[in-house]
Motif scaffolding. Structure first.
Motif, PDB file in Angstrom:
ATOM      1  N   ARG A 100      29.713  25.117  44.152  1.00 19.91           N
ATOM      2  CA  ARG A 100      30.315  24.834  44.855  1.00 19.91           C
ATOM      3  C   ARG A 100      31.840  25.207  44.298  1.00 19.91           C
ATOM      4  N   THR A 101      32.106  24.848  43.221  1.00 18.39           N
ATOM      5  CA  THR A 101      33.492  24.537  42.242  1.00 18.39           C
ATOM      6  C   THR A 101      33.663  25.548  42.658  1.00 18.39           C
ATOM      7  N   GLY A 102      32.816  27.391  41.853  1.00 19.22           N
ATOM      8  CA  GLY A 102      33.056  28.651  41.240  1.00 19.22           C
ATOM      9  C   GLY A 102      33.256  29.029  42.325  1.00 19.22           C
ATOM     10  N   TYR A 103      32.246  28.587  43.814  1.00 16.20           N
ATOM     11  CA  TYR A 103      32.726  29.719  45.042  1.00 16.20           C
ATOM     12  C   TYR A 103      33.947  28.873  45.994  1.00 16.20           C
ATOM     13  N   LEU A 104      34.694  27.052  45.823  1.00 19.69           N
ATOM     14  CA  LEU A 104      35.683  26.950  46.066  1.00 19.69           C
ATOM     15  C   LEU A 104      37.266  27.589  45.268  1.00 19.69           C
ATOM     16  N   ALA A 105      36.880  28.105  43.916  1.00 23.41           N
ATOM     17  CA  ALA A 105      37.871  28.283  43.734  1.00 23.41           C
ATOM     18  C   ALA A 105      37.929  30.266  43.592  1.00 23.41           C
ATOM     19  N   MET A 106      36.592  30.587  43.653  1.00 22.87           N
ATOM     20  CA  MET A 106      36.898  31.990  44.487  1.00 22.87           C
ATOM     21  C   MET A 106      37.795  31.946  45.443  1.00 22.87           C
ATOM     22  N   LEU A 107      37.603  30.889  46.274  1.00 20.95           N
ATOM     23  CA  LEU A 107      38.436  30.749  48.108  1.00 20.95           C
ATOM     24  C   LEU A 107      39.418  30.928  47.348  1.00 20.95           C
ATOM     25  N   GLU A 108      40.100  29.893  47.236  1.00 24.11           N
ATOM     26  CA  GLU A 108      41.306  29.667  46.458  1.00 24.11           C
ATOM     27  C   GLU A 108      41.889  31.168  45.553  1.00 24.11           C
ATOM     28  N   LEU A 109      41.808  31.285  44.524  1.00 24.39           N
ATOM     29  CA  LEU A 109      41.769  32.941  44.401  1.00 24.39           C
ATOM     30  C   LEU A 109      41.899  33.769  45.055  1.00 24.39           C
ATOM     31  N   ARG A 110      41.712  34.209  46.408  1.00 24.59           N
ATOM     32  CA  ARG A 110      41.193  35.603  47.552  1.00 24.59           C
ATOM     33  C   ARG A 110      43.124  35.155  47.963  1.00 24.59           C
ATOM     34  N   LEU A 111      43.027  34.024  48.551  1.00 25.62           N
ATOM     35  CA  LEU A 111      44.605  33.008  49.338  1.00 25.62           C
ATOM     36  C   LEU A 111      45.681  33.271  48.278  1.00 25.62           C
ATOM     37  N   GLU A 112      45.069  32.729  47.016  1.00 23.68           N
ATOM     38  CA  GLU A 112      46.470  33.690  46.117  1.00 23.68           C
ATOM     39  C   GLU A 112      46.961  34.776  45.884  1.00 23.68           C
ATOM     40  N   GLY A 113      45.364  35.962  46.516  1.00 20.08           N
ATOM     41  CA  GLY A 113      45.640  37.333  45.950  1.00 20.08           C
ATOM     42  C   GLY A 113      46.484  37.618  46.634  1.00 20.08           C
ATOM     43  N   THR A 114      47.409  36.969  47.788  1.00 14.60           N
ATOM     44  CA  THR A 114      47.178  37.400  48.965  1.00 14.60           C
ATOM     45  C   THR A 114      48.977  37.778  48.437  1.00 14.60           C
ATOM     46  N   ARG A 115      49.363  36.438  47.902  1.00 14.05           N
ATOM     47  CA  ARG A 115      50.745  36.693  47.083  1.00 14.05           C
ATOM     48  C   ARG A 115      50.878  37.228  45.828  1.00 14.05           C
ATOM     49  N   ARG A 116      50.242  37.291  45.190  1.00 14.30           N
ATOM     50  CA  ARG A 116      49.799  37.915  43.877  1.00 14.30           C
ATOM     51  C   ARG A 116      49.271  39.185  43.665  1.00 14.30           C
ATOM     52  N   PRO A 117      49.996  40.371  43.867  1.00 11.45           N
ATOM     53  CA  PRO A 117      49.418  41.343  44.143  1.00 11.45           C
ATOM     54  C   PRO A 117      49.186  41.954  42.657  1.00 11.45           C
ATOM     55  N   ALA A 118      48.664  41.149  41.970  1.00  7.40           N
ATOM     56  CA  ALA A 118      47.609  41.782  40.469  1.00  7.40           C
ATOM     57  C   ALA A 118      46.775  41.629  40.854  1.00  7.40           C
ATOM     58  N   LEU A 119      47.009  39.970  41.188  1.00  6.64           N
ATOM     59  CA  LEU A 119      45.730  39.531  41.185  1.00  6.64           C
ATOM     60  C   LEU A 119      44.493  39.732  42.163  1.00  6.64           C
ATOM     61  N   GLN A 120      45.705  39.846  43.245  1.00  8.75           N
ATOM     62  CA  GLN A 120      44.564  40.843  44.098  1.00  8.75           C
ATOM     63  C   GLN A 120      43.603  41.939  44.091  1.00  8.75           C
ATOM     64  N   ALA A 121      44.454  42.948  43.324  1.00  7.42           N
ATOM     65  CA  ALA A 121      43.872  43.846  42.600  1.00  7.42           C
ATOM     66  C   ALA A 121      42.740  43.980  41.613  1.00  7.42           C
ATOM     67  N   GLU A 122      43.376  42.612  40.670  1.00  5.53           N
ATOM     68  CA  GLU A 122      41.678  42.201  40.166  1.00  5.53           C
ATOM     69  C   GLU A 122      41.118  41.883  40.684  1.00  5.53           C
ATOM     70  N   LEU A 123      40.539  40.961  42.030  1.00  4.47           N
ATOM     71  CA  LEU A 123      39.906  41.021  42.567  1.00  4.47           C
ATOM     72  C   LEU A 123      39.330  41.692  43.715  1.00  4.47           C
ATOM     73  N   ASN A 124      40.078  42.657  43.829  1.00  4.11           N
ATOM     74  CA  ASN A 124      39.470  43.595  44.197  1.00  4.11           C
ATOM     75  C   ASN A 124      38.347  45.066  44.208  1.00  4.11           C
ATOM     76  N   HIS A 125      39.241  45.175  42.335  1.00  6.68           N
ATOM     77  CA  HIS A 125      38.217  45.590  41.536  1.00  6.68           C
ATOM     78  C   HIS A 125      37.159  45.150  41.294  1.00  6.68           C
ATOM     79  N   ALA A 126      37.049  43.619  40.691  1.00  8.69           N
ATOM     80  CA  ALA A 126      36.264  43.316  40.634  1.00  8.69           C
ATOM     81  C   ALA A 126      34.381  43.070  41.729  1.00  8.69           C
ATOM     82  N   VAL A 127      35.228  42.163  43.119  1.00  9.76           N
ATOM     83  CA  VAL A 127      34.626  42.464  44.206  1.00  9.76           C
ATOM     84  C   VAL A 127      33.649  43.294  44.652  1.00  9.76           C
ATOM     85  N   ARG A 128      34.885  44.525  44.382  1.00  6.77           N
ATOM     86  CA  ARG A 128      34.562  46.245  45.297  1.00  6.77           C
ATOM     87  C   ARG A 128      33.688  46.693  43.994  1.00  6.77           C
TER      88      ARG A 128
END
Length: 191
Positions: A100-128
């Motif tokens: 549960r902790t990991g899943y909630l943290a991932m949701l937080e990272l996805r939201l933060e990725g909307t404000r941090r382009p580098a993080l969003q790019a990394e998440l897009n790459h990993a999830v894709r």
């Protein structure tokens, strides 16, 4: 930059705990140090910036949430069918609930990725990469349906998990396994 890999992993795991509990705004070097039980300033010796900490937390969450390859092989060993797919989706929900902790943290990272382009790019790459690997596995395994079936199932399960973790009372009149059954039955054709 410090080079102790075990300490780095412990710090990233602490960052995941902080993200899940406090959200992205609460993820500070000091909070990670406190969660990890290390001296103040330790995290800043291991990560060049908060962006680096966010990115490494995202990478670590994917490692933690990836099933053991032997367990995955065993889970996939029966003949492909809608029934097996239902069991696999139940297994997915159980694994996410156990982490549960990991899943909630991932949701937080996805939201933060909307404000941090580098993080969003990394998440897009990993999830894709995970998504494309799973699409390929779905096609090669001979499950009913096509890639659009898999896409609809992916989106529905993502939504189910989001509701399950963030608004558990919304669907509390139905057991999660029953919801999984409904999702799979409505999306995946009977073979």
């Amino acid at each position: 930059m410090a080079r102790n890999p075990e300490r780095r992993t412990a710090l990233v795991d602490a960052a995941i705990e902080v993200l899940a509990r406090e959200g992205a705004r609460g993820l500070t070097f000091r909070a990670v140090d406190q969660e990890a039980g290390v001296p103040v300033g330790t995290a800043s010796n291991y990560f060049a910036s908060r962006d680096d900490l966010f990115t490494q937390a995202g990478t670590r969450i994917h490692v933690r949430m990836t099933p053991d390859p032997d367990e995955a092989r065993q889970a996939m060993s029966p003949e492909p069918s809608r029934e097996l797919l239902t069991e696999l989706m139940r297994w997915l929900v159980r694994r996410m609930t156990e982490n549960r902790t990991g899943y909630l943290a991932m949701l937080e990272l996805r939201l933060e990725g909307t404000r941090r382009p580098a993080l969003q790019a990394e998440l897009n790459h990993a999830v894709r990469a995970d998504f494309e690997s799973n699409v390929q596995l779905y096609k090669e395994s001979g499950f009913p349906g096509d890639t659009d079936t898999f896409l609809a199932l992916f989106l529905a399960m993502t939504g189910l998990l989001l509701e399950h973790f963030t608004l558990p009372d919304l669907l509390s009149d139905r057991a999660v396994d029953d919801l999984v059954d409904t999702v799979v039955t409505r999306i995946v054709p009977d073979a």
